[in-house]
Motif scaffolding. Sequence first.
Motif, PDB file in Angstrom:
ATOM      1  N   ALA A 105       8.844   5.208   4.824  1.00  0.00           N
ATOM      2  CA  ALA A 105       8.562   4.220   5.885  1.00  0.00           C
ATOM      3  C   ALA A 105       7.447   4.668   6.833  1.00  0.00           C
ATOM      4  O   ALA A 105       6.834   3.846   7.525  1.00  0.00           O
ATOM      5  N   GLU A 124      -6.708 -10.668   6.478  1.00  0.00           N
ATOM      6  CA  GLU A 124      -6.001 -11.836   7.023  1.00  0.00           C
ATOM      7  C   GLU A 124      -6.770 -12.377   8.216  1.00  0.00           C
ATOM      8  O   GLU A 124      -7.502 -11.623   8.860  1.00  0.00           O
ATOM      9  N   VAL A 127      -5.976  -5.625   6.975  1.00  0.00           N
ATOM     10  CA  VAL A 127      -4.598  -5.351   7.412  1.00  0.00           C
ATOM     11  C   VAL A 127      -3.836  -4.414   6.485  1.00  0.00           C
ATOM     12  O   VAL A 127      -2.824  -3.831   6.882  1.00  0.00           O
ATOM     13  N   GLN A 128      -4.334  -4.254   5.278  1.00  0.00           N
ATOM     14  CA  GLN A 128      -3.681  -3.355   4.318  1.00  0.00           C
ATOM     15  C   GLN A 128      -4.702  -2.986   3.254  1.00  0.00           C
ATOM     16  O   GLN A 128      -5.707  -3.676   3.114  1.00  0.00           O
ATOM     17  N   ASN A 129      -4.510  -1.935   2.531  1.00  0.00           N
ATOM     18  CA  ASN A 129      -5.546  -1.413   1.637  1.00  0.00           C
ATOM     19  C   ASN A 129      -6.339  -2.497   0.897  1.00  0.00           C
ATOM     20  O   ASN A 129      -7.580  -2.492   0.907  1.00  0.00           O
ATOM     21  N   SER A 130      -5.635  -3.477   0.293  1.00  0.00           N
ATOM     22  CA  SER A 130      -6.363  -4.530  -0.453  1.00  0.00           C
ATOM     23  C   SER A 130      -6.091  -5.909   0.123  1.00  0.00           C
ATOM     24  O   SER A 130      -6.067  -6.909  -0.606  1.00  0.00           O
ATOM     25  N   VAL A 131      -5.889  -6.005   1.419  1.00  0.00           N
ATOM     26  CA  VAL A 131      -5.517  -7.284   2.039  1.00  0.00           C
ATOM     27  C   VAL A 131      -6.262  -7.506   3.353  1.00  0.00           C
ATOM     28  O   VAL A 131      -6.318  -6.610   4.205  1.00  0.00           O
ATOM     29  N   ASP A 170       0.906  -1.158   0.000  1.00  0.00           N
ATOM     30  CA  ASP A 170       0.000   0.000   0.000  1.00  0.00           C
ATOM     31  C   ASP A 170       0.942   1.205   0.000  1.00  0.00           C
ATOM     32  O   ASP A 170       1.539   1.535   1.046  1.00  0.00           O
ATOM     33  N   VAL A 176       7.330  -7.062   7.756  1.00  0.00           N
ATOM     34  CA  VAL A 176       6.743  -5.768   7.389  1.00  0.00           C
ATOM     35  C   VAL A 176       7.869  -4.803   7.024  1.00  0.00           C
ATOM     36  O   VAL A 176       8.846  -4.673   7.782  1.00  0.00           O
ATOM     37  N   CYS A 229       5.375   0.799   7.269  1.00  0.00           N
ATOM     38  CA  CYS A 229       4.493   0.781   8.436  1.00  0.00           C
ATOM     39  C   CYS A 229       3.419  -0.302   8.344  1.00  0.00           C
ATOM     40  O   CYS A 229       3.094  -0.788   7.263  1.00  0.00           O
ATOM     41  N   GLU A 230       2.881  -0.667   9.512  1.00  0.00           N
ATOM     42  CA  GLU A 230       1.793  -1.639   9.609  1.00  0.00           C
ATOM     43  C   GLU A 230       0.497  -0.838   9.591  1.00  0.00           C
ATOM     44  O   GLU A 230       0.307   0.073  10.389  1.00  0.00           O
ATOM     45  N   LYS A 231      -0.428  -1.180   8.664  1.00  0.00           N
ATOM     46  CA  LYS A 231      -1.633  -0.367   8.509  1.00  0.00           C
ATOM     47  C   LYS A 231      -2.814  -0.930   9.309  1.00  0.00           C
ATOM     48  O   LYS A 231      -3.856  -0.323   9.407  1.00  0.00           O
ATOM     49  N   GLU A 232      -2.602  -2.127   9.882  1.00  0.00           N
ATOM     50  CA  GLU A 232      -3.678  -2.883  10.507  1.00  0.00           C
ATOM     51  C   GLU A 232      -4.543  -2.015  11.424  1.00  0.00           C
ATOM     52  O   GLU A 232      -5.745  -1.964  11.252  1.00  0.00           O
ATOM     53  N   PHE A 259      -6.964   0.561   9.881  1.00  0.00           N
ATOM     54  CA  PHE A 259      -8.134   0.057   9.149  1.00  0.00           C
ATOM     55  C   PHE A 259      -9.215  -0.467  10.085  1.00  0.00           C
ATOM     56  O   PHE A 259     -10.373  -0.231   9.893  1.00  0.00           O
ATOM     57  N   ASP A 311       4.112   4.374   3.860  1.00  0.00           N
ATOM     58  CA  ASP A 311       3.994   3.230   2.939  1.00  0.00           C
ATOM     59  C   ASP A 311       4.102   1.914   3.714  1.00  0.00           C
ATOM     60  O   ASP A 311       4.787   1.844   4.742  1.00  0.00           O
ATOM     61  N   SER A 312       3.447   0.875   3.148  1.00  0.00           N
ATOM     62  CA  SER A 312       3.401  -0.418   3.848  1.00  0.00           C
ATOM     63  C   SER A 312       3.642  -1.560   2.866  1.00  0.00           C
ATOM     64  O   SER A 312       2.985  -1.621   1.813  1.00  0.00           O
ATOM     65  N   VAL A 313       4.587  -2.450   3.203  1.00  0.00           N
ATOM     66  CA  VAL A 313       4.864  -3.630   2.383  1.00  0.00           C
ATOM     67  C   VAL A 313       4.834  -4.838   3.320  1.00  0.00           C
ATOM     68  O   VAL A 313       5.509  -4.835   4.357  1.00  0.00           O
ATOM     69  N   TYR A 314       3.989  -5.835   2.982  1.00  0.00           N
ATOM     70  CA  TYR A 314       3.968  -7.085   3.771  1.00  0.00           C
ATOM     71  C   TYR A 314       4.585  -8.192   2.923  1.00  0.00           C
ATOM     72  O   TYR A 314       4.263  -8.310   1.731  1.00  0.00           O
ATOM     73  N   VAL A 315       5.458  -8.968   3.540  1.00  0.00           N
ATOM     74  CA  VAL A 315       6.122 -10.078   2.852  1.00  0.00           C
ATOM     75  C   VAL A 315       5.757 -11.359   3.596  1.00  0.00           C
ATOM     76  O   VAL A 315       6.097 -11.530   4.763  1.00  0.00           O
TER      77      VAL A 315
END
Lengths: 88, 88
Positions: A56, B35, B29-33, A9, B76, B79-82, B85, A59-63
Motif C-alpha cells: 500500500a 486525467e 495521475v499514474q504511470n500510464s494514466v 502501477d 484508490v 497510494c495516490e501517485k498524482e 508525477f 503500489d497504486s490502483v485506481y478504480v
Amino acid sequence: MAYCIVTYDIGEERVNRVRKVLKRYLNWVQNSVFEGEISEGKLEKCLQELKSVINADSDSVYVYCFEIREYCRKRVVGCEKENTFNLI
Amino acid sequence: MAYCIVTYDIGEERVNRVRKVLKRYLNWVQNSVFEGEISEGKLEKCLQELKSVINADSDSVYVYCFEIREYCRKRVVGCEKENTFNLI
C-alpha cells in the motif's frame, strides 16, 4: 451492476499476482488496465483481495466506476490490445 | 467540457513524447494514466498530436470521456501517485 475501469502501477514483483486477481473479475484490455461490468459485492471482494496482495505504500490502483455503461464514451488511438491479453 | 481518463501502452522509445503531449492537456495521475477536464476542441487537437507520435500498429491509447465528472466514482487502493508525477 456498474461498469468499472481499473488502472494500476504495481511493483514488478507483485504485478502478476495483481493481474491474476483482476482476471477473475474483469477483462484485461491494456497493459495496466482492466475493464468490465461487475456487481458491488464482487467489486468489494476484488478490492479486498487486491489489498492483501499489494504494498500500500508504493503500489497504486485506481478504480473508476459508473452506473451506466453509456455514460462513458471510449475512443481508441492506435491499436486495441484487448484480444492479445485475454488469450494469455 | 468533458472529463477524460487517458490510458496508454506505448513502446519504450516513444513513451516520453506521448507523455510530453498529454502533459499539456491533462494531469499525470499514474504511470500510464492521465486525467482531467478538457474541451472537445482541445481533445481533438491532443489526439491528432498523439497520432503523429505513436506507432499505430503497436501502440495503444484509450480515451474514456464523461460528459459529467460526477458520473464517474473514483476509488484508490494503495497510494495516490498524482503528486509525485506532476512535480517532474
